[in-house]
Write a protein that holds these residues in place. Structure first.
Motif, PDB file in Angstrom:
ATOM      1  N   SER A  29      37.412  36.713  47.493  1.00  0.00           N
ATOM      2  CA  SER A  29      36.957  36.064  48.203  1.00  0.00           C
ATOM      3  C   SER A  29      35.764  34.950  48.271  1.00  0.00           C
ATOM      4  O   SER A  29      35.564  34.738  46.267  1.00  0.00           O
ATOM      5  CB  SER A  29      36.143  36.487  50.044  1.00  0.00           C
ATOM      6  N   LYS A  30      35.383  34.191  48.762  1.00  0.00           N
ATOM      7  CA  LYS A  30      34.460  32.645  47.786  1.00  0.00           C
ATOM      8  C   LYS A  30      33.096  33.035  47.696  1.00  0.00           C
ATOM      9  O   LYS A  30      32.184  33.611  48.721  1.00  0.00           O
ATOM     10  CB  LYS A  30      34.520  31.644  49.256  1.00  0.00           C
ATOM     11  N   GLY A  31      32.907  33.324  46.252  1.00  0.00           N
ATOM     12  CA  GLY A  31      31.761  33.505  45.680  1.00  0.00           C
ATOM     13  C   GLY A  31      31.540  34.670  45.517  1.00  0.00           C
ATOM     14  O   GLY A  31      30.649  35.120  44.886  1.00  0.00           O
ATOM     15  N   GLN A  32      32.641  35.989  46.091  1.00  0.00           N
ATOM     16  CA  GLN A  32      31.978  37.193  45.993  1.00  0.00           C
ATOM     17  C   GLN A  32      33.413  37.835  44.447  1.00  0.00           C
ATOM     18  O   GLN A  32      34.708  37.298  44.607  1.00  0.00           O
ATOM     19  CB  GLN A  32      33.045  38.031  46.934  1.00  0.00           C
ATOM     20  N   TYR A  33      33.240  38.019  43.578  1.00  0.00           N
ATOM     21  CA  TYR A  33      33.820  38.152  42.102  1.00  0.00           C
ATOM     22  C   TYR A  33      33.925  39.966  42.158  1.00  0.00           C
ATOM     23  O   TYR A  33      33.104  40.913  42.458  1.00  0.00           O
ATOM     24  CB  TYR A  33      32.924  37.901  40.961  1.00  0.00           C
ATOM     25  N   LEU A  34      34.836  40.740  41.834  1.00  0.00           N
ATOM     26  CA  LEU A  34      35.768  41.823  41.063  1.00  0.00           C
ATOM     27  C   LEU A  34      34.930  42.155  39.679  1.00  0.00           C
ATOM     28  O   LEU A  34      36.286  40.944  38.600  1.00  0.00           O
ATOM     29  CB  LEU A  34      36.066  42.364  42.416  1.00  0.00           C
ATOM     30  N   PRO A  35      34.086  43.012  39.206  1.00  0.00           N
ATOM     31  CA  PRO A  35      34.602  42.354  37.732  1.00  0.00           C
ATOM     32  C   PRO A  35      35.677  43.789  37.196  1.00  0.00           C
ATOM     33  O   PRO A  35      36.338  44.405  37.352  1.00  0.00           O
ATOM     34  CB  PRO A  35      32.618  43.151  36.956  1.00  0.00           C
ATOM     35  N   VAL A  36      35.748  43.067  35.969  1.00  0.00           N
ATOM     36  CA  VAL A  36      37.121  43.766  35.502  1.00  0.00           C
ATOM     37  C   VAL A  36      37.121  43.753  33.589  1.00  0.00           C
ATOM     38  O   VAL A  36      36.842  43.120  33.376  1.00  0.00           O
ATOM     39  CB  VAL A  36      38.426  42.664  35.798  1.00  0.00           C
ATOM     40  N   VAL A  42      23.220  33.726  28.173  1.00  0.00           N
ATOM     41  CA  VAL A  42      23.706  34.970  28.146  1.00  0.00           C
ATOM     42  C   VAL A  42      24.977  35.441  27.003  1.00  0.00           C
ATOM     43  O   VAL A  42      25.079  34.736  27.031  1.00  0.00           O
ATOM     44  CB  VAL A  42      24.737  35.021  29.777  1.00  0.00           C
ATOM     45  N   GLY A  43      24.550  36.068  26.651  1.00  0.00           N
ATOM     46  CA  GLY A  43      25.193  36.379  24.768  1.00  0.00           C
ATOM     47  C   GLY A  43      26.102  37.339  25.683  1.00  0.00           C
ATOM     48  O   GLY A  43      26.699  37.629  26.457  1.00  0.00           O
ATOM     49  N   PRO A  44      27.451  36.978  24.553  1.00  0.00           N
ATOM     50  CA  PRO A  44      29.235  37.405  24.662  1.00  0.00           C
ATOM     51  C   PRO A  44      28.507  38.676  25.167  1.00  0.00           C
ATOM     52  O   PRO A  44      30.103  39.138  25.949  1.00  0.00           O
ATOM     53  CB  PRO A  44      29.558  36.647  23.447  1.00  0.00           C
ATOM     54  N   ASP A  45      27.787  39.613  24.792  1.00  0.00           N
ATOM     55  CA  ASP A  45      27.595  40.983  24.807  1.00  0.00           C
ATOM     56  C   ASP A  45      27.707  41.435  26.327  1.00  0.00           C
ATOM     57  O   ASP A  45      27.670  42.572  26.674  1.00  0.00           O
ATOM     58  CB  ASP A  45      27.397  42.359  24.278  1.00  0.00           C
ATOM     59  N   ASP A  46      27.164  40.652  27.446  1.00  0.00           N
ATOM     60  CA  ASP A  46      26.464  40.418  28.331  1.00  0.00           C
ATOM     61  C   ASP A  46      27.580  39.995  29.636  1.00  0.00           C
ATOM     62  O   ASP A  46      27.564  39.872  30.341  1.00  0.00           O
ATOM     63  CB  ASP A  46      25.303  40.008  28.660  1.00  0.00           C
ATOM     64  N   THR A  47      28.784  39.549  29.153  1.00  0.00           N
ATOM     65  CA  THR A  47      29.337  39.325  29.845  1.00  0.00           C
ATOM     66  C   THR A  47      31.112  40.035  29.964  1.00  0.00           C
ATOM     67  O   THR A  47      31.428  40.606  29.384  1.00  0.00           O
ATOM     68  CB  THR A  47      29.999  37.300  29.275  1.00  0.00           C
ATOM     69  N   VAL A  48      31.250  39.722  31.138  1.00  0.00           N
ATOM     70  CA  VAL A  48      32.812  40.842  31.377  1.00  0.00           C
ATOM     71  C   VAL A  48      33.243  39.790  32.808  1.00  0.00           C
ATOM     72  O   VAL A  48      32.974  38.141  33.286  1.00  0.00           O
ATOM     73  CB  VAL A  48      31.905  41.785  32.532  1.00  0.00           C
ATOM     74  N   LYS A  49      34.473  39.656  32.340  1.00  0.00           N
ATOM     75  CA  LYS A  49      35.927  38.897  33.441  1.00  0.00           C
ATOM     76  C   LYS A  49      35.922  38.950  34.967  1.00  0.00           C
ATOM     77  O   LYS A  49      35.446  40.342  35.531  1.00  0.00           O
ATOM     78  CB  LYS A  49      37.226  39.476  32.765  1.00  0.00           C
TER      79      LYS A  49
END
Length: 288
Positions: A67-74, A55-62
């Motif tokens: 919950s366990k294994g569930q992420y909210l992109p910010v 994955v390139g740097p432009d394709d990542t998000v915080k």
């Protein structure tokens, strides 16, 4: 001093132009991860295990774990709303007796240097804090992050200590330890002997007497290895045995330190070499 921040100390209607510089820097020996086949540094890659692809740097998000294994992109733009506004002022909120501040809250230290023509108010604040035994609690923004800080006088100058917030300190473990010690009692004789031993091993703190011996030994080894020399492996220190007879260990430690187990002025009688005292205490632990 190399300044990383320039601004003002503000308390009441007084402002003092100051510069902030690092007071600490770890000098640990650093290593790179090498390829065993080529002795060249390897590169770390961002990898998406779900797609089995880089994955390139432009394709990542915080992401915040809901919950366990569930992420909210910010997105970064969302976080910018909560970044502290850049300020050029260390705002003093109150003064406190310095003994009231538990060092467990200390995070990182900085030196404060007066800017040009600010020496007099700087010296005045330093002396006032030094003679009163007080420090200042304040707020300070560095790199968009707001810090709770403690300003304290140190050898005629000011140091700024960033503090952990209350929620950062692990109080649950602290309570657990206190609970374990509830009801534990020691005899007056044991306490008196322990106090004598402490007095006998007490001397002014001189940090230059405690260099990083592990770092020095490691550097010697690495330099010798780079020069094609061979050094003997350091001897492993013996693990101290648990104390079975506390009184016997205290008495042996006092004898080794030169203090009398029967009482007297411990500070006067305990002028023996602290290193010898420590060795005596270690021998007492082994004998126990």
């Amino acid at each position: 001093m190399r300044a990383i921040w320039n601004g003002f100390i503000s308390f009441g209607l007084v402002t003092i132009p100051v510069s902030v510089g690092l007071a600490q820097q770890r000098n640990d020996v650093s290593f790179r991860t090498l390829s065993r086949a080529t002795n060249q540094p390897v590169k770390q890659k961002r990898w998406d295990p779900a797609r089995d692809a880089e994955v390139g740097p432009d394709d990542t998000v915080k992401g915040w774990e809901v919950s366990k294994g569930q992420y909210l992109p910010v997105e970064d733009e969302e976080l910018e709303r909560f970044a502290a506004q850049q300020e050029k002022t260390i705002r003093i909120l109150q003064f406190v007796d310095i003994a009231e501040v538990d060092p467990v809250y200390f995070e990182k230290a900085y030196w404060l240097e007066p800017q040009e023509r600010a020496e007099r108010p700087y010296a005045l604040l330093t002396r006032a804090m030094e003679e009163s035994g007080r420090a200042a609690v304040g707020r300070f923004v560095l790199s968009t992050k707001e810090h709770l800080v403690l300003l304290r006088a140190a050898d005629g100058m000011l140091a700024l200590q960033t503090l952990y917030y209350p929620e950062d300190v692990r109080v649950r473990e602290q309570r657990e330890i206190r609970d374990r010690l509830q009801g534990v009692d020691v005899s007056d004789e044991e306490l008196g002997m322990a106090q004598q031993l402490v007095a006998g091993l007490t001397k002014p703190f001189a940090p230059e007497e405690y260099p990083n011996e592990t770092r020095a030994a490691l550097l010697d080894y690495l330099q010798a290895k780079a020069a094609g020399q061979e050094l003997a492996a350091p001897e492993q220190a013996e693990q101290p045995a648990p104390v079975i007879d506390l009184m016997a260990a205290l008495k042996a430690s006092l004898e080794a330190s030169g203090a009398s187990a029967g009482g007297g002025d411990a500070a006067g009688e305990g002028d023996g070499d602290p290193g010898e005292a420590a060795e005596g205490a270690e021998e007492a632990r082994k004998a126990s």
